[in-house]
Design an enzyme around this catalytic site. Structure first.
Site, PDB file in Angstrom:
ATOM      1  N   GLY A  18      66.505  56.311  52.907  1.00  0.00           N
ATOM      2  CA  GLY A  18      65.282  55.747  53.476  1.00  0.00           C
ATOM      3  C   GLY A  18      65.548  54.913  54.720  1.00  0.00           C
ATOM      4  O   GLY A  18      64.872  55.093  55.747  1.00  0.00           O
ATOM      5  N   VAL A  94      63.405  57.359  46.848  1.00  0.00           N
ATOM      6  CA  VAL A  94      64.001  56.489  45.826  1.00  0.00           C
ATOM      7  C   VAL A  94      65.164  57.200  45.124  1.00  0.00           C
ATOM      8  O   VAL A  94      65.350  58.413  45.265  1.00  0.00           O
ATOM      9  CB  VAL A  94      62.938  56.047  44.787  1.00  0.00           C
ATOM     10  CG1 VAL A  94      61.837  55.255  45.462  1.00  0.00           C
ATOM     11  CG2 VAL A  94      62.350  57.255  44.066  1.00  0.00           C
ATOM     12  N   ALA A 235      72.455  73.588  48.351  1.00  0.00           N
ATOM     13  CA  ALA A 235      73.307  73.208  49.486  1.00  0.00           C
ATOM     14  C   ALA A 235      74.418  72.272  48.992  1.00  0.00           C
ATOM     15  O   ALA A 235      75.602  72.467  49.310  1.00  0.00           O
ATOM     16  CB  ALA A 235      72.479  72.528  50.572  1.00  0.00           C
ATOM     17  N   ASN A 236      74.046  71.281  48.207  1.00  0.00           N
ATOM     18  CA  ASN A 236      75.071  70.355  47.706  1.00  0.00           C
ATOM     19  C   ASN A 236      76.040  71.055  46.764  1.00  0.00           C
ATOM     20  O   ASN A 236      77.247  70.782  46.772  1.00  0.00           O
ATOM     21  CB  ASN A 236      74.414  69.156  47.013  1.00  0.00           C
ATOM     22  CG  ASN A 236      74.083  68.059  48.012  1.00  0.00           C
ATOM     23  OD1 ASN A 236      74.351  68.191  49.209  1.00  0.00           O
ATOM     24  ND2 ASN A 236      73.488  66.974  47.538  1.00  0.00           N
ATOM     25  N   PHE A 238      76.982  74.207  46.831  1.00  0.00           N
ATOM     26  CA  PHE A 238      77.907  75.040  47.621  1.00  0.00           C
ATOM     27  C   PHE A 238      78.962  74.175  48.315  1.00  0.00           C
ATOM     28  O   PHE A 238      80.145  74.547  48.370  1.00  0.00           O
ATOM     29  CB  PHE A 238      77.132  75.856  48.675  1.00  0.00           C
ATOM     30  CG  PHE A 238      76.715  77.213  48.189  1.00  0.00           C
ATOM     31  CD1 PHE A 238      75.923  77.350  47.067  1.00  0.00           C
ATOM     32  CD2 PHE A 238      77.106  78.364  48.859  1.00  0.00           C
ATOM     33  CE1 PHE A 238      75.524  78.603  46.604  1.00  0.00           C
ATOM     34  CE2 PHE A 238      76.723  79.623  48.400  1.00  0.00           C
ATOM     35  CZ  PHE A 238      75.925  79.746  47.277  1.00  0.00           C
ATOM     36  N   CYS A 288      75.801  61.845  45.056  1.00  0.00           N
ATOM     37  CA  CYS A 288      74.943  63.032  44.927  1.00  0.00           C
ATOM     38  C   CYS A 288      75.581  64.318  44.410  1.00  0.00           C
ATOM     39  O   CYS A 288      74.948  65.023  43.624  1.00  0.00           O
ATOM     40  CB  CYS A 288      74.267  63.298  46.261  1.00  0.00           C
ATOM     41  SG  CYS A 288      73.137  61.958  46.665  1.00  0.00           S
TER      42      CYS A 288
END
Ligand code: NAD
Ligand code: UGA
Length: 468
Positions: A18, A94, A235-236, A238, A288
């Site tokens: 953010g 968030v 995407a993450n 890969f 992530c």
């Protein structure tokens, strides 16, 4: 509906996404008023700090953007009600960590902060509001958000008044963020693509127009909602898969006499494979990758695709294995015991150029070493002392941990130096002085493969370098 330009943005969540994302929008769109709100008052206070070195997030280039825009068209506050009420668009940015308990614990995303954001939007928004999922979310979350927004607006208030509620309408759009920490400002200024998914073409156009202020329109991809939500997770997955792939091969290099740098270059120059994201290391960290893959694993299982789920879970398993294998290797090389030995840990952030320590490999590897009786001295150029100490609150004797203010101080009397983050500063340290400072035999364990092994051996070090 006629397409009108956006004048007022609210972003719920002033975190690693953010904060920088909204700063870059404000920087490129001086005509838009951007309000970033957060329930964490300390964080807001830090965003408003007059000393720019005290911003809550360390990101190269961020301070200069804040200096230019803050107080002009960029504001950080806790004024949730007012900011939502005035916004044409509300971004939800968030946290969405892995659930710790209940159904799906350990895999599914905990959406309680997304739900509370949606409820706040339902309560305070006026007229038509575009609600944008900026957080990374499981596929179909837009449906949940829509449900919350519209169920709440259909409620008749205590005085039986339904008029105000009925005026509220929403468009739900997915616009996931692909920035990487440490290069966030550059990634936001020059993104490979911007992804916007949704049903309301008018809302998509209005969001697209914001990005077009600085991003080539050809880089803006529009899709349906579910493709957009899924693409972010994929995407993450890969990217993380590439790291687990190269890390698995690093172990094979050590066993065979091949060299991981040479192998990475040899395969990466094939344009179909590509050279980026092939740096072997102590395993991926960050808030992530693990959470998003586990989310994908959960989603696949939910749809009965067990083979798909097992396939992706293996990426996380290799990551854990890589970290454990490094801990074991250190113990083995230091004569099978760490009792009373001092190990200097260089690097605590999960990667260079950030102060973020979430899921950092330094945490898990350090915990393994402490279990074996080691005394650890940490040095990281950006991570605050308190943040390091917080990671070890419950499981150690306080005397076993020291936070040093320089590499040389951390290495004083140490049996080994362990490089865990690829900070540029570590490449150019005065290694002769460090060697002189240490107990012999003096070891270096370079898990990021950033040091010149031959030079270090010349100085007198015993060197273990990952993947060779
Ligand atoms: P973060 O924890 O740094 O920030 C989230 C912020 O939201 C916190 O400050 C929290 O106090 C605030 N918040 C939570 N509920 C709120 C509410 N109801 N009202 C106001 N504020 C509220 O998280 P982050 O790293 O910025 O990640 C946010 C999302 O973006 C996650 O879904 C993540 O997966 C995704 N993402 C992160 C990155 C990254 O590099 N960190 C990159 C791309 C996407
Ligand atoms: C990652 C993705 O790169 C972003 O596109 C995405 O937006 C973000 O996750 C997200 O969704 O949160 P980030 O975690 O900030 O970004 O940083 P990366 O550069 O991807 O690094 C992640 C981890 O992998 C780090 O621990 C890093 O050291 C490690 N890594 C990365 C390697 O071990 N080798 C590599 O070649 C690259």
């Amino acid at each position: 509906m006629v397409e009108t330009s956006i004048q007022n943005i609210c972003c719920i969540g002033a975190g690693y996404v953010g904060g920088p994302t909204m700063s870059v929008i404000a920087y490129n769109c001086p005509e838009i008023l951007v309000n970033v709100v957060d329930i964490n008052k300390h964080r807001i206070q830090a965003w408003n700090s007059s000393d720019l070195s005290k911003l809550p997030i360390y990101e190269p280039g961020l301070d200069q953007i804040i200096k230019k825009c803050r107080g002009k068209n960029l504001f950080f506050s806790s004024k949730v009600e007012e900011s939502i009420a005035n916004a044409d668009i509300v971004f939800i940015s968030v946290n969405t960590p892995t659930k710790q308990k209940g159904v799906g614990a350990g895999y599914a995303s905990d959406l309680k902060w997304v739900e509370s954001s949606a409820r706040e939007i339902a309560k305070f928004s006026k007229n038509h509001t575009i609600v944008v999922e900026k957080s990374t979310l499981p596929v179909k979350t837009a449906e949940t958000i829509k449900n919350i927004l519209y169920s709440a607006t259909n409620v008749i208030d205590e005085s039986g008044n339904k008029d105000e509620a009925e005026k509220k309408t929403y468009s739900i759009i997915s616009n996931p963020e692909f920035l990487a920490e440490g290069s966030a400002i550059n990634d936001l200024q020059n993104p490979d693509r911007v992804l916007i998914g949704g049903e309301d073409q008018n809302a998509i156009k209005r969001i697209s127009k914001i990005y077009e202020k600085w991003v080539d329109a050809k880089k803006i991809i529009t899709t349906n909602l579910w493709s957009s939500e899924l693409s972010k997770l994929v995407a993450n997955a890969f990217l993380a898969q590439r790291i687990s792939s190269i890390n698995s091969i690093s172990a094979l290099c050590e066993s065979t006499g091949a060299d991981i740098k040479e192998v990475a270059k040899s395969i990466g120059t094939d344009t179909r494979i590509g050279i980026k994201f092939l740096d072997a290391g102590p395993g991926f960290g960050g808030s992530c990758f693990k959470k998003d893959i586990l989310n994908l694993v959960y989603l696949s299982k939910y749809y009965g695709l067990n083979e798909v789920s097992d396939y992706w879970e293996q990426v996380v398993k290799i990551n854990i294995w890589q970290q454990k294998r490094i801990s074991k290797l250190i113990i083995k090389n230091l004569f099978g015991t760490l009792a009373g030995k001092r190990i200097a840990i260089f690097g605590f952030s999960f990667k260079a150029n950030t102060n973020d320590t979430r899921e950092s490999p330094s945490i898990s590897i350090s915990k393994d070493l402490l279990q074996e009786g080691a005394k650890l001295a940490f040095f990281d150029p950006q991570v605050e002392e308190g943040k390091i100490l917080d990671e070890f609150l419950d499981n150690i004797n306080k005397d076993d941990i020291e936070i040093a203010s320089s590499a040389i101080e951390a290495s004083k009397g140490a049996d080994a130096v362990l490089i865990l983050t690829e900070w540029k500063d570590f490449e150019n340290l005065e290694w002769e002085s460090i060697f002189f400072n240490m107990r012999k035999p003096a070891w270096i364990f370079d898990t990021r493969v950033i040091l010149n092994k031959a030079n270090l051996i010349n100085i007198g070090f015993n060197v273990w370098s990952l993947g060779s």
